[in-house]
Scaffold this motif. Structure first.
Motif, short mmCIF file in Angstrom:
data_model
loop_
_atom_site.label_atom_id
_atom_site.label_comp_id
_atom_site.label_asym_id
_atom_site.label_seq_id
_atom_site.Cartn_x
_atom_site.Cartn_y
_atom_site.Cartn_z
N VAL A 9 46.25 32.84 28.42
CA VAL A 9 46.79 33.12 29.72
C VAL A 9 48.34 33.35 29.40
CG1 VAL A 9 47.23 32.52 31.95
CG2 VAL A 9 45.07 31.91 31.06
N THR A 10 48.97 34.18 29.99
CA THR A 10 50.39 34.44 29.74
C THR A 10 51.02 34.59 31.18
OG1 THR A 10 50.24 35.56 27.77
CG2 THR A 10 52.49 35.65 28.72
N SER A 11 52.14 33.70 31.50
CA SER A 11 53.07 33.69 32.79
C SER A 11 54.17 34.33 32.37
CB SER A 11 52.89 32.32 33.26
OG SER A 11 53.79 32.33 34.40
N ASP A 12 54.60 35.09 33.43
CA ASP A 12 56.02 35.68 33.39
C ASP A 12 57.18 34.66 33.77
OD1 ASP A 12 55.54 35.30 36.06
OD2 ASP A 12 56.32 37.48 36.66
N LYS A 13 56.78 33.44 33.95
CA LYS A 13 57.70 32.40 34.15
C LYS A 13 57.33 31.08 33.54
CE LYS A 13 59.32 34.02 38.87
NZ LYS A 13 59.49 33.74 40.32
N HIS A 14 56.10 31.02 33.10
CA HIS A 14 55.82 29.55 32.51
C HIS A 14 55.31 29.41 31.29
CE1 HIS A 14 57.15 27.22 36.36
NE2 HIS A 14 56.68 28.51 37.07
N GLY A 15 55.32 30.44 30.55
CA GLY A 15 55.03 30.73 29.34
C GLY A 15 53.40 30.89 29.14
N GLU A 16 52.79 30.17 28.05
CA GLU A 16 51.59 30.67 27.94
C GLU A 16 50.62 29.27 28.03
OE1 GLU A 16 50.92 31.92 23.66
OE2 GLU A 16 51.99 33.86 24.16
N GLY A 17 49.29 29.50 28.25
CA GLY A 17 48.39 28.64 28.70
C GLY A 17 46.77 29.03 28.28
N PHE A 18 46.03 28.37 28.62
CA PHE A 18 44.52 28.77 28.47
C PHE A 18 43.59 28.37 29.75
CE2 PHE A 18 40.87 29.54 25.95
CZ PHE A 18 41.14 30.41 25.00
N GLY A 19 42.43 29.23 29.79
CA GLY A 19 41.55 28.87 30.98
C GLY A 19 40.38 29.84 30.80
N VAL A 20 39.72 29.67 31.88
CA VAL A 20 38.48 30.63 32.06
C VAL A 20 38.42 31.42 33.12
CG1 VAL A 20 37.01 28.62 30.72
CG2 VAL A 20 37.23 29.05 33.20
N PHE A 21 37.86 32.67 33.01
CA PHE A 21 37.63 33.44 34.16
C PHE A 21 36.32 33.73 34.16
CE2 PHE A 21 39.27 38.24 35.28
CZ PHE A 21 38.46 38.03 36.64
N GLU A 22 35.74 32.92 35.26
CA GLU A 22 34.31 33.22 35.85
C GLU A 22 34.17 34.33 36.69
OE1 GLU A 22 32.07 29.51 36.78
OE2 GLU A 22 31.19 30.64 38.06
N GLN A 23 32.82 35.11 36.53
CA GLN A 23 32.66 36.15 37.57
C GLN A 23 31.45 36.26 37.48
OE1 GLN A 23 35.16 39.67 37.97
NE2 GLN A 23 33.47 40.81 37.03
N LEU A 24 30.80 36.65 38.98
CA LEU A 24 29.49 36.84 39.25
C LEU A 24 29.44 37.98 40.41
CD1 LEU A 24 26.37 36.51 38.99
CD2 LEU A 24 26.37 34.58 40.69
N ILE A 25 28.65 39.19 39.87
CA ILE A 25 28.65 40.12 41.12
C ILE A 25 27.12 40.39 41.33
CG2 ILE A 25 29.12 42.50 41.99
CD1 ILE A 25 31.58 42.40 39.91
N ILE A 26 26.60 40.08 42.11
CA ILE A 26 25.16 40.72 42.46
C ILE A 26 25.06 41.50 43.66
CG2 ILE A 26 22.97 39.52 43.24
CD1 ILE A 26 23.55 36.95 42.21
N GLY A 27 24.40 42.80 43.43
CA GLY A 27 24.18 43.76 44.58
C GLY A 27 25.43 44.59 44.36
N PRO A 28 25.52 45.47 45.53
CA PRO A 28 26.69 46.50 45.39
C PRO A 28 28.01 45.73 45.67
CG PRO A 28 24.99 46.90 47.05
CD PRO A 28 24.64 45.57 46.48
N TYR A 29 29.06 46.37 45.30
CA TYR A 29 30.57 46.06 45.50
C TYR A 29 31.49 47.17 45.49
CZ TYR A 29 34.51 43.08 45.50
OH TYR A 29 35.79 42.31 45.87
N ALA A 30 31.74 47.69 46.70
CA ALA A 30 32.22 48.59 47.10
C ALA A 30 33.43 48.91 46.47
CB ALA A 30 32.47 48.99 48.61
N PRO A 31 34.48 47.70 46.22
CA PRO A 31 35.84 48.08 45.55
C PRO A 31 35.95 48.02 44.18
CG PRO A 31 35.82 46.05 47.27
CD PRO A 31 34.45 46.54 47.09
N MET A 32 34.69 48.04 43.62
CA MET A 32 34.52 48.32 42.20
C MET A 32 33.56 49.63 41.86
SD MET A 32 34.33 44.64 40.23
CE MET A 32 36.14 43.72 39.84
N GLY A 33 33.40 50.06 43.08
CA GLY A 33 32.31 51.28 42.82
C GLY A 33 30.94 51.06 42.40
N LEU A 34 30.48 49.82 42.76
CA LEU A 34 29.08 49.53 42.53
C LEU A 34 28.25 49.73 43.59
CD1 LEU A 34 29.60 46.13 40.65
CD2 LEU A 34 29.43 48.43 39.63
#
Length: 361
Positions: free
Chosen positions: A329-354
């Protein structure tokens, strides 16, 4: 008899013994942990769930080594005693409530003793209440906390200590969400079930940043929060704010390619860029697992080990939709860090064209 160890503590929320948790069969109480070195290596995760109405407790421990995700699953009958926090070879100890916990594992080829110490007071996320048509899908509370780990993990006789600076996240949630055997009753004509979830607990040198969003199939956000937690902060020093995530899908998957999180910080707008360096499949902890999904009954006690290569996990299979991506993770104000990006999409999801239930990006 329904009296248990809990009844000797001032924990009661109703006139009934603690063994009774309301009347909804989907009530649960859950622990979750993940951890990783500062470069994302050595990723591990643990979870334990208690399901009073189903008379089940289950637990999982996972670790990634050399592109292979090693998973240990365990399930037993609960027997109403909710303070016995051991399921087969996996045990959780509360050393200091809201601050320090330990996970101990003594399984077939997978062993561990790791201690989590919180960096700041846990954040309480907005209560998760969501209905699909007339049916209550979720109604629960969750708290989240970043921290550091010490200890060791052993896989098939190869023991590795947690690297200096090993960090991660733990959460606690309790309430109602789908657990146990699936409800086959249809939702009704015209009801389109859909679930969209993003969660990014991030670690920087002297602070933690949290963001999550739940949305329905049309993209309506029904639960979201962003929080900045300086190290050592008590509940009054947590900075509550707002965030917005932009994250395209990796083509042919429902996994995020990368992400740009914009939050309103105490010193103005801040942009955080998330660059994945790996992938963890949440089915190792039972999430969307056909066999080890949360609360399923397996018998008095069943323990099973499951290993799979991450490159062999088909992104088109629904049990692989749910992922955590370790990210630089890179912040434009507070340098570098680390973390996780969790995602789950089940079924249709209009904003992503699913548009269809199992469309891929």
């Amino acid at each position: 008899m329904v009296l248990t160890k809990c009844d000797d503590y001032p924990l009661h929320q109703t006139p009934e013994p603690v063994a009774y948790a309301g009347t909804d069969r989907n009530f649960y109480d859950r622990y979750f942990f993940n951890g990783y070195a500062g470069d994302g290596s050595g990723f591990f995760a643990a979870a334990m769930g208690i399901y009073p109405h189903l008379n089940v407790a289950d637990a999982h421990f996972c670790v990634i080594r050399d592109g292979v995700q090693h998973n240990l699953h365990a399930s037993r009958e609960l027997g109403m005693e909710r303070l016995d926090m051991q399921v087969g070879p996996i045990r959780i100890e509360i050393i200091e409530p809201l601050q320090k916990l330990r996970v101990i594992v003594d399984g077939d080829g997978i062993k561990a003793e790791i201690t989590f110490t919180g960096r700041a007071f846990p954040i309480e996320e907005p209560r998760f209440i969501h209905r699909i048509g007339p049916r209550t899908f979720m109604d629960y509370t969750r708290m989240t906390q970043n921290g550091h780990y010490t200890g060791w993990i052993e896989v098939d006789g190869v023991r590795m200590d947690c690297a200096p600076g090993t960090m991660g996240t733990r959460d606690r949630s309790w309430g109602v969400r789908p657990v146990g055997s699936r409800d086959e009753q249809p939702h009704g004509t015209g009801v389109v079930p859909g679930f969209f979830w993003q969660w990014t607990p991030l670690n920087f040198a002297d602070r933690s940043v949290f963001f999550h969003v739940n949305a329905d199939a049309r993209g309506h956000q029904w639960n979201t929060r962003a929080v900045i937690a300086p190290d050592g902060a008590g509940p009054e020093a947590l900075f509550d704010t707002e965030g917005e995530m932009a994250a395209p899908l990796t083509p042919g998957t429902r996994w995020p390619r990368d992400g740009v999180l914009t939050i309103a910080g105490p010193d103005g707008p801040e942009t955080l860029t998330l660059t994945p360096v790996g992938r963890f499949q949440m089915r190792g902890l039972g999430y969307t697992s056909p066999k080890w999904n949360h609360g399923l009954y397996h018998g008095p006690l069943v323990v099973e080990r499951e290993d799979f290569g991450l490159e062999q996990c088909s992104p088109g299979s629904m049990d692989n939709y749910h992922v955590q991506l370790p990210c630089k993770v890179t912040s434009d104000k507070h340098g570098e860090g680390f973390g996780v990006f969790e995602q789950l999409i089940i079924g249709p999801y209009a904003p992503m064209g699913l548009k269809e239930f199992m469309d891929l990006g």
